[in-house]
Design a protein around this motif. Structure first.
Motif, mmCIF file in Angstrom:
data_model
loop_
_atom_site.group_PDB
_atom_site.id
_atom_site.type_symbol
_atom_site.label_atom_id
_atom_site.label_comp_id
_atom_site.label_asym_id
_atom_site.label_seq_id
_atom_site.Cartn_x
_atom_site.Cartn_y
_atom_site.Cartn_z
ATOM 1 N N UNK A 85 0.828 -1.210 0.000
ATOM 2 C CA UNK A 85 0.000 0.000 0.000
ATOM 3 C C UNK A 85 0.861 1.257 0.000
ATOM 4 N N UNK A 86 0.388 2.272 -0.711
ATOM 5 C CA UNK A 86 1.040 3.585 -0.727
ATOM 6 C C UNK A 86 -0.004 4.605 -0.282
ATOM 7 N N UNK A 87 0.351 5.371 0.742
ATOM 8 C CA UNK A 87 -0.529 6.390 1.289
ATOM 9 C C UNK A 87 -0.041 7.765 0.863
ATOM 10 N N UNK A 121 6.448 11.955 8.387
ATOM 11 C CA UNK A 121 7.701 11.262 8.691
ATOM 12 C C UNK A 121 8.093 11.473 10.154
ATOM 13 N N UNK A 122 8.050 12.736 10.596
ATOM 14 C CA UNK A 122 8.427 13.048 11.979
ATOM 15 C C UNK A 122 7.504 12.371 12.981
ATOM 16 N N UNK A 123 6.204 12.342 12.686
ATOM 17 C CA UNK A 123 5.251 11.694 13.592
ATOM 18 C C UNK A 123 5.524 10.200 13.708
ATOM 19 N N UNK A 124 5.774 9.541 12.590
ATOM 20 C CA UNK A 124 6.077 8.111 12.636
ATOM 21 C C UNK A 124 7.399 7.852 13.362
ATOM 22 N N UNK A 125 8.376 8.733 13.147
ATOM 23 C CA UNK A 125 9.677 8.577 13.803
ATOM 24 C C UNK A 125 9.550 8.707 15.319
ATOM 25 N N UNK A 126 8.726 9.643 15.792
ATOM 26 C CA UNK A 126 8.555 9.801 17.240
ATOM 27 C C UNK A 126 7.867 8.588 17.862
ATOM 28 N N UNK A 127 7.150 7.826 17.038
ATOM 29 C CA UNK A 127 6.485 6.603 17.516
ATOM 30 C C UNK A 127 7.362 5.377 17.311
ATOM 31 N N UNK A 128 8.623 5.605 16.942
ATOM 32 C CA UNK A 128 9.635 4.566 16.761
ATOM 33 C C UNK A 128 9.257 3.532 15.697
ATOM 34 N N UNK A 129 8.596 4.008 14.639
ATOM 35 C CA UNK A 129 8.278 3.160 13.493
ATOM 36 C C UNK A 129 9.539 3.018 12.650
ATOM 37 N N UNK A 130 9.790 1.845 12.127
ATOM 38 C CA UNK A 130 10.943 1.611 11.261
ATOM 39 C C UNK A 130 10.723 2.336 9.933
ATOM 40 N N UNK A 131 11.650 3.245 9.581
ATOM 41 C CA UNK A 131 11.513 4.106 8.408
ATOM 42 C C UNK A 131 12.754 4.067 7.533
ATOM 43 N N UNK A 132 12.555 4.269 6.240
ATOM 44 C CA UNK A 132 13.680 4.516 5.336
ATOM 45 C C UNK A 132 13.940 6.025 5.352
ATOM 46 N N UNK A 192 12.220 12.894 -8.675
ATOM 47 C CA UNK A 192 11.987 13.920 -9.690
ATOM 48 C C UNK A 192 10.564 14.416 -9.691
ATOM 49 N N UNK A 193 9.618 13.549 -9.417
ATOM 50 C CA UNK A 193 8.203 13.916 -9.368
ATOM 51 C C UNK A 193 7.645 13.714 -7.966
ATOM 52 N N UNK A 194 8.002 12.610 -7.361
ATOM 53 C CA UNK A 194 7.471 12.221 -6.057
ATOM 54 C C UNK A 194 8.524 12.316 -4.967
ATOM 55 N N UNK A 195 8.064 12.615 -3.759
ATOM 56 C CA UNK A 195 8.864 12.402 -2.557
ATOM 57 C C UNK A 195 8.186 11.245 -1.841
ATOM 58 N N UNK A 196 8.957 10.341 -1.281
ATOM 59 C CA UNK A 196 8.358 9.158 -0.660
ATOM 60 C C UNK A 196 9.316 8.543 0.349
ATOM 61 N N UNK A 197 8.751 7.743 1.238
ATOM 62 C CA UNK A 197 9.547 6.929 2.145
ATOM 63 C C UNK A 197 8.787 5.647 2.450
ATOM 64 N N UNK A 226 6.069 -4.027 4.225
ATOM 65 C CA UNK A 226 6.436 -2.723 3.670
ATOM 66 C C UNK A 226 5.184 -1.931 3.311
ATOM 67 N N UNK A 227 5.204 -0.653 3.683
ATOM 68 C CA UNK A 227 4.177 0.308 3.292
ATOM 69 C C UNK A 227 4.929 1.561 2.848
ATOM 70 N N UNK A 228 4.236 2.469 2.197
ATOM 71 C CA UNK A 228 4.913 3.662 1.697
ATOM 72 C C UNK A 228 4.028 4.880 1.851
ATOM 73 N N UNK A 229 4.673 6.028 2.060
ATOM 74 C CA UNK A 229 3.989 7.325 2.069
ATOM 75 C C UNK A 229 4.600 8.134 0.937
ATOM 76 N N UNK A 230 3.753 8.830 0.160
ATOM 77 C CA UNK A 230 4.276 9.649 -0.930
ATOM 78 C C UNK A 230 3.630 11.036 -0.912
ATOM 79 N N UNK A 231 4.285 11.949 -1.604
ATOM 80 C CA UNK A 231 3.770 13.295 -1.821
ATOM 81 C C UNK A 231 4.154 13.716 -3.231
#
Length: 68
Positions: free
Chosen positions: A19-21, A30-41, A47-52, A61-66
């Motif tokens: 899934x991509x959110x 990203x900061x909110x997930x990091x403060x909850x100690x979620x494993x992040x890349x 070039x078009x998208x920012x994602x992690x 694996x899940x992904x967040x994009x903008x």
């Protein structure tokens, strides 16, 4: 549309679909997930998208994009 999770044995494949959110504020998400100690890349830009990627407790694996 709800998401449904199914428990069971499965194979982990590098090319497996995941899934991509979308986030309107990827840095905040990203900061909110990091403060909850979620494993992040790192946050990447292609070039078009920012994602992690992030991982649930079962290491799925899940992904967040903008994008504009």
């Amino acid at each position: 549309m709800p998401l449904t999770l199914q428990e069971g044995e499965g194979e982990t494949k590098k090319d497996q679909a995941y899934p991509i959110f979308f986030s309107h504020d990827i840095d905040r998400t990203y900061k909110e997930l990091k403060t909850k100690q979620v494993s992040l890349s790192a946050i990447y830009q292609d070039g078009v998208n920012r994602y992690f990627d992030f991982y649930d407790p079962d290491e799925n694996r899940l992904q967040v994009c903008f994008f504009e």
